[in-house]
Design a protein around this motif. Structure first.
Motif, PDB file in Angstrom:
ATOM      1  N   GLN A 153      -2.834   6.040   3.734  1.00  0.00           N
ATOM      2  CA  GLN A 153      -3.676   6.632   2.464  1.00  0.00           C
ATOM      3  C   GLN A 153      -5.339   7.744   3.060  1.00  0.00           C
ATOM      4  O   GLN A 153      -4.761   9.032   1.911  1.00  0.00           O
ATOM      5  CB  GLN A 153      -4.346   5.838   1.833  1.00  0.00           C
ATOM      6  CG  GLN A 153      -4.902   6.031   0.444  1.00  0.00           C
ATOM      7  CD  GLN A 153      -6.375   4.926   0.427  1.00  0.00           C
ATOM      8  OE1 GLN A 153      -6.443   4.121   1.499  1.00  0.00           O
ATOM      9  NE2 GLN A 153      -7.303   4.603  -0.958  1.00  0.00           N
ATOM     10  N   SER A 164      -4.902  11.916   0.721  1.00  0.00           N
ATOM     11  CA  SER A 164      -6.206  12.363   0.239  1.00  0.00           C
ATOM     12  C   SER A 164      -7.086  13.164   1.338  1.00  0.00           C
ATOM     13  O   SER A 164      -8.100  13.950   0.547  1.00  0.00           O
ATOM     14  CB  SER A 164      -7.369  11.107   0.078  1.00  0.00           C
ATOM     15  OG  SER A 164      -7.708  10.527   1.520  1.00  0.00           O
ATOM     16  N   ILE A 180       1.310   4.517  -2.653  1.00  0.00           N
ATOM     17  CA  ILE A 180       0.726   5.367  -2.445  1.00  0.00           C
ATOM     18  C   ILE A 180       2.954   6.751  -3.007  1.00  0.00           C
ATOM     19  O   ILE A 180       2.401   7.558  -3.447  1.00  0.00           O
ATOM     20  CB  ILE A 180       0.520   6.134  -1.147  1.00  0.00           C
ATOM     21  CG1 ILE A 180      -0.470   5.476  -0.304  1.00  0.00           C
ATOM     22  CG2 ILE A 180       0.813   6.952  -0.958  1.00  0.00           C
ATOM     23  CD1 ILE A 180      -0.323   5.177   0.977  1.00  0.00           C
ATOM     24  N   ARG A 217      -3.405   6.370  -7.878  1.00  0.00           N
ATOM     25  CA  ARG A 217      -4.454   6.021  -7.223  1.00  0.00           C
ATOM     26  C   ARG A 217      -5.672   4.460  -7.689  1.00  0.00           C
ATOM     27  O   ARG A 217      -6.062   4.535  -7.427  1.00  0.00           O
ATOM     28  CB  ARG A 217      -5.256   7.337  -7.369  1.00  0.00           C
ATOM     29  CG  ARG A 217      -4.575   8.390  -6.761  1.00  0.00           C
ATOM     30  CD  ARG A 217      -5.412   9.374  -6.875  1.00  0.00           C
ATOM     31  NE  ARG A 217      -4.680  11.118  -6.264  1.00  0.00           N
ATOM     32  CZ  ARG A 217      -3.633  11.214  -7.288  1.00  0.00           C
ATOM     33  NH1 ARG A 217      -3.674  11.248  -8.027  1.00  0.00           N
ATOM     34  NH2 ARG A 217      -2.641  12.960  -6.795  1.00  0.00           N
ATOM     35  N   ILE A 261       0.874  -1.223   0.215  1.00  0.00           N
ATOM     36  CA  ILE A 261      -0.351   0.230  -0.311  1.00  0.00           C
ATOM     37  C   ILE A 261       0.482   1.139   0.087  1.00  0.00           C
ATOM     38  O   ILE A 261       0.720   2.655  -0.783  1.00  0.00           O
ATOM     39  CB  ILE A 261      -0.871  -0.056   1.064  1.00  0.00           C
ATOM     40  CG1 ILE A 261      -2.249  -0.929   1.092  1.00  0.00           C
ATOM     41  CG2 ILE A 261      -1.713   1.549   1.234  1.00  0.00           C
ATOM     42  CD1 ILE A 261      -2.765  -1.436   1.757  1.00  0.00           C
ATOM     43  N   LEU A 293      -3.864   1.100  -6.555  1.00  0.00           N
ATOM     44  CA  LEU A 293      -4.183   1.411  -4.722  1.00  0.00           C
ATOM     45  C   LEU A 293      -5.260   1.124  -4.175  1.00  0.00           C
ATOM     46  O   LEU A 293      -6.306   0.550  -3.822  1.00  0.00           O
ATOM     47  CB  LEU A 293      -3.916   2.803  -4.484  1.00  0.00           C
ATOM     48  CG  LEU A 293      -4.034   3.599  -3.371  1.00  0.00           C
ATOM     49  CD1 LEU A 293      -2.937   2.320  -2.584  1.00  0.00           C
ATOM     50  CD2 LEU A 293      -3.718   4.713  -3.016  1.00  0.00           C
ATOM     51  N   ASN A 294      -6.411   1.538  -5.306  1.00  0.00           N
ATOM     52  CA  ASN A 294      -8.224   1.789  -4.892  1.00  0.00           C
ATOM     53  C   ASN A 294      -8.122   0.627  -5.030  1.00  0.00           C
ATOM     54  O   ASN A 294      -9.250   0.130  -3.982  1.00  0.00           O
ATOM     55  CB  ASN A 294      -8.722   3.220  -5.680  1.00  0.00           C
ATOM     56  CG  ASN A 294      -8.751   3.879  -5.130  1.00  0.00           C
ATOM     57  OD1 ASN A 294      -8.695   4.222  -4.292  1.00  0.00           O
ATOM     58  ND2 ASN A 294      -8.778   5.498  -6.254  1.00  0.00           N
TER      59      ASN A 294
END
Length: 449
Positions: A334, A338, A302, A307, A298, A310-311
């Motif tokens: 994260q 954000s 980052i 993104r 993760i 990652l999502n």
């Protein structure tokens, strides 16, 4: 694709195919031969294909003319003879048809003739034995592979450490087959060299020796041995595991230890290679520190500002993984990024579990610049002590050097000690914007997966 890199079995098969070609089928057979080898090379199965069992369609003998076609040719010949005034007699036709039927009947197998059935079975058994001996001879010439399962009763010594009378598939090799190599080398240390030819058992270390190697490498790492040598040894260890297809708890431990060492020295190339392999091993159900490396993954996503991946990755996490402290920390990082919560971000940086801070080191300066851009636009002046505390620096000296490195050291009182230094935000904001665009707009991660 040079033929020098072909396995011996493939070379023998090609030689046999070339010897079977005739002027009639040579063009089609050569085209099919090239296609078969090219497809095998493309799918990386040159060394795993049983070439003795491959048959080119172009070289399959065409069936002889059927009885109908023979009679048709005879009728045409007879009609041609009649045309020229030569009429064959009936007595000449009947013996020929009778001879054909008698020939067919003589070759038919009577299901009640047990002696004939036994002779036929014996013939097939002899042919099978000949093929079996050919395969065993081919295997013993290379001394590299296990024999196929149907040939395990052979008394030839080609089984590596396994006893020839009771060979069993290695439980450490999920996809064990007759091509699986078993090393015989007893050397603990071996420098890494990229394989350019078929691996040889005498150059590969078996599992027990590799375990001794790992123990010694861990001891030497604690003694601060040079990382370049340690890395070469670990790559060689990983290569021996890969060549022998060993995938077990020990394999996971090797990749996890090497990954941590790579993080400690900032070697993201080796780390990403280990992380990629670990993901596949965890997917096989092999136990290890999966939650720890899930958190690292993760943080790496980052770092790469990827993104979408990652999502997607976070959305696939299980409830058990999300409850792990390391994973919870990475998800908090994260969330802080954000939402632009830099105070929380740098607090998480200073309290990162395991080796998460080593990964955050690679993107923390980028986020410090972004935080400074916000601060310098919100304040007219700001103390160096506040910057040191808020952005997670270890000391005032480190904070000042950071500002100087990013061309933002515009102090109202440049001659004052660091404890009293005051940053002039307006000129600093302009240079920070330029510096951020030059240094951090693009992220390049070597070896990223």
């Amino acid at each position: 694709m040079s033929s020098e890199s072909w396995p011996p079995q493939l070379k023998d098969w090609v030689a046999r195919c070339l010897g079977q070609m005739t002027d009639a089928n040579r063009e089609d057979a050569q085209a099919e031969l090239r296609k078969v080898i090219a497809d095998s090379f493309l799918h990386k199965t040159l060394w795993t294909t049983d070439w003795d069992g491959v048959q080119l369609q172009s070289l399959i003998p065409k069936p002889p003319p059927t009885l109908t076609s023979v009679n048709s040719l005879k009728r045409k010949h007879n009609e041609s003879s009649n045309t020229w005034g030569t009429t064959p007699t009936t007595a000449n036709k009947k013996p020929k048809k009778t001879a054909v039927f008698k020939h067919s009947a003589s070759h038919a197998l009577d299901p009640n003739d047990h002696a004939a059935l036994n002779r036929r079975a014996a013939r097939f058994q002899r042919e099978h034995e000949i093929e079996r001996q050919k395969i065993i001879h081919s295997s013993s010439s290379s001394l590299s592979f296990h024999p196929p399962s149907q040939h395990r009763n052979s008394t030839q010594g080609i089984y590596g450490f396994m006893h020839p009378d009771d060979p069993e598939a290695d439980p450490n090799v999920p996809n064990w087959d007759r091509f699986t190599i078993v090393g015989t080398s007893q050397e603990k240390f071996k420098d890494y060299l990229r394989l350019t030819s078929e691996p040889k058992p005498e150059q590969i270390r078996p599992l027990e020796v590799l375990k001794e190697t790992l123990t010694e490498l861990k001891r030497r790492w604690r003694e601060k041995t040079n990382y370049a040598w340690i890395c070469s040894q670990f790559k060689s260890l990983r290569q021996d595991l890969t060549v022998q297809r060993i995938k077990n708890d020990f394999t996971v431990a090797v990749y996890e230890i090497h990954a941590r060492m790579a993080l400690e020295v900032g070697d993201l190339v080796e780390y990403n290679q280990c992380q990629s392999m670990l993901k596949g091993l965890y997917d096989l159900g092999i136990q290890g520190k999966e939650e720890e490396f899930t958190a690292y993954r993760i943080l790496m996503l980052i770092h790469g500002r990827n993104r979408s991946d990652l999502n997607l990755y976070v959305g696939q996490l299980t409830t058990k993984q999300k409850l792990d402290p390391a994973v919870k920390h990475a998800l908090s990082v994260q969330r802080a990024l954000s939402t632009g919560n830099y105070h929380s971000l740098f607090d998480l940086y200073l309290n990162a579990p395991n080796m998460g801070a080593y990964i955050m080191d690679h993107f923390i300066n980028r986020e410090r610049v972004r935080a400074l851009l916000v601060i310098t636009k919100a304040y007219i002046t700001i103390s160096l002590a506040f910057i040191e505390k808020e952005l997670g620096f270890d000391s005032l000296i480190q904070a000042r050097e950071f500002l100087q490195e990013h061309n933002a050291a515009f102090f109202k009182n440049p001659n004052s000690p660091d404890t009293d230094a005051i940053l002039d935000c307006k000129p600093a904001a302009g240079t920070l914007t330029t510096t951020f665009d030059e240094k951090y707009r693009k992220v390049q991660i070597k070896g990223a997966v």
